[in-house]
Scaffold this active site. Structure first.
Site, PDB file in Angstrom:
ATOM      1  N   TYR A 112       0.818  -1.211   0.000  1.00 58.36           N
ATOM      2  CA  TYR A 112       0.000   0.000   0.000  1.00 58.36           C
ATOM      3  C   TYR A 112       0.857   1.270   0.000  1.00 58.36           C
ATOM      4  O   TYR A 112       0.403   2.337   0.381  1.00 58.36           O
ATOM      5  CB  TYR A 112      -0.928   0.007   1.221  1.00 58.36           C
ATOM      6  CG  TYR A 112      -1.823  -1.206   1.286  1.00 58.36           C
ATOM      7  CD1 TYR A 112      -2.939  -1.304   0.464  1.00 58.36           C
ATOM      8  CD2 TYR A 112      -1.535  -2.265   2.143  1.00 58.36           C
ATOM      9  CE1 TYR A 112      -3.753  -2.429   0.517  1.00 58.36           C
ATOM     10  CE2 TYR A 112      -2.347  -3.384   2.192  1.00 58.36           C
ATOM     11  CZ  TYR A 112      -3.450  -3.457   1.377  1.00 58.36           C
ATOM     12  OH  TYR A 112      -4.257  -4.562   1.419  1.00 58.36           O
ATOM     13  N   SER A 113       2.095   1.143  -0.437  1.00 57.76           N
ATOM     14  CA  SER A 113       3.060   2.223  -0.321  1.00 57.76           C
ATOM     15  C   SER A 113       2.781   3.391  -1.271  1.00 57.76           C
ATOM     16  O   SER A 113       2.796   3.229  -2.492  1.00 57.76           O
ATOM     17  CB  SER A 113       4.470   1.679  -0.590  1.00 57.76           C
ATOM     18  OG  SER A 113       5.401   2.712  -0.706  1.00 57.76           O
TER      19      SER A 113
END
Length: 295
Positions: A64-65
């Site tokens: 989810y960066s």
């Protein structure tokens, strides 16, 4: 290199029923894809990669960066190839989430590694091995945090802010953004970081980048850990968006706003305190469908 794509950054003042002044610095408006703190973190890294003649950008991140998504877009925009080392080898055979889909669409090669091997990302031997395996690659650390990133993040504040605000708040992931803000702040200002992760290990990481002491860090609003949520947090984000037309996401900025508003309601800040909230972007996270307390 980066400045020509930047848009005007605005400050949004929020009217509250409390005796504090609250202003939001809308870094999310810088660019649709290289937004928020990522613009500042990547700016001088890409300039350096270009100066040194590298052809490829290699970096690290979770599924989810924000950093992975922004780096992928920036690499394509400026003519670099890119590779992302992604935490969690089990994700390789799963449907990609919106962040990973975006990175792939921007041409980023995704290499999924075990969580154990991912912990080696800061190990000199591991990075040397990557440099041998990918010789034309400029390596940017997880979250983009290095000396060049902190240099860029010092530009988030301007001299006018030194007398305008008493407290500056920001979300914290790897510590680079808050370190840059601390370094460029006035000594009398207090920098308050809201950790997106559980635990106090980030304090040590931040102390590696700054000798100043006008800051503090809390994980009281991380909702149990990175990318975890609660019904209260999600309800709060929805209310803020409706009341102020202010888009938030639930991994970083939503938790920071949630914490600030809770502290205000508990009269944590002195009367008439002037607070600046750094909206650090990452709004592609709004597309994520993360269940409550997802691991």
């Amino acid at each position: 290199m980066f400045d020509p794509i930047a848009q005007t950054i605005s400050d949004q003042h929020l009217n509250l029923d409390y005796s504090v002044q609250l202003t939001v610095r809308r870094l999310d408006q810088i660019h649709p894809n290289i937004s928020g703190n990522k613009f500042f973190k990547l700016k001088y890294n890409f300039i350096e990669a270009q100066r040194l003649g590298f052809k490829k950008i290699l970096t690290f991140g979770g599924a989810y960066s924000n950093h992975i998504a922004a780096t992928a877009y920036a690499a394509q925009f400026f003519g670099f190839e890119s590779m992302g080392i992604i935490r969690g080898e089990e994700l390789a055979n799963k449907t990609y989430n919106p962040t990973l889909k975006l990175a792939q669409q921007m041409g980023m090669d995704l290499k999924f590694v075990s969580r154990e091997n991912y912990k080696l990302k800061q190990d000199p031997e591991f990075n040397q091995q990557l440099q041998v395996e990918y010789p034309d690659s400029y390596i940017i650390p997880e979250g983009g945090t290095n000396g060049l990133a902190i240099q860029g993040c010092q530009e988030i504040l301007n001299p006018h802010d030194y007398t305008q605000y008493d407290v500056i708040c920001c979300a914290v992931g790897t510590g680079g953004t808050i370190a840059g803000i601390i370094e460029s702040s006035a000594p009398k200002q207090h920098i308050l970081g809201f950790s997106a992760l559980k635990g106090d290990f980030l304090k040590q990481d931040i102390q590696q980048w700054t000798q100043r002491t006008n800051w503090s860090l809390t994980d009281a609003y991380c909702c149990g850990g990175y990318a975890k949520t609660t019904p209260e947090l999600l309800c709060f984000i929805e209310n803020i968006e409706q009341q102020f037309q202010l888009p938030l996401e639930h991994i970083y900025t939503g938790k920071m706003f949630y914490g600030v508003f809770d502290l205000i309601s508990k009269h944590y800040f002195a009367e008439n305190t002037r607070i600046l909230l750094i909206h650090s972007g990452g709004l592609q996270g709004r597309l994520q469908k993360i269940s409550i307390n997802q691991k």
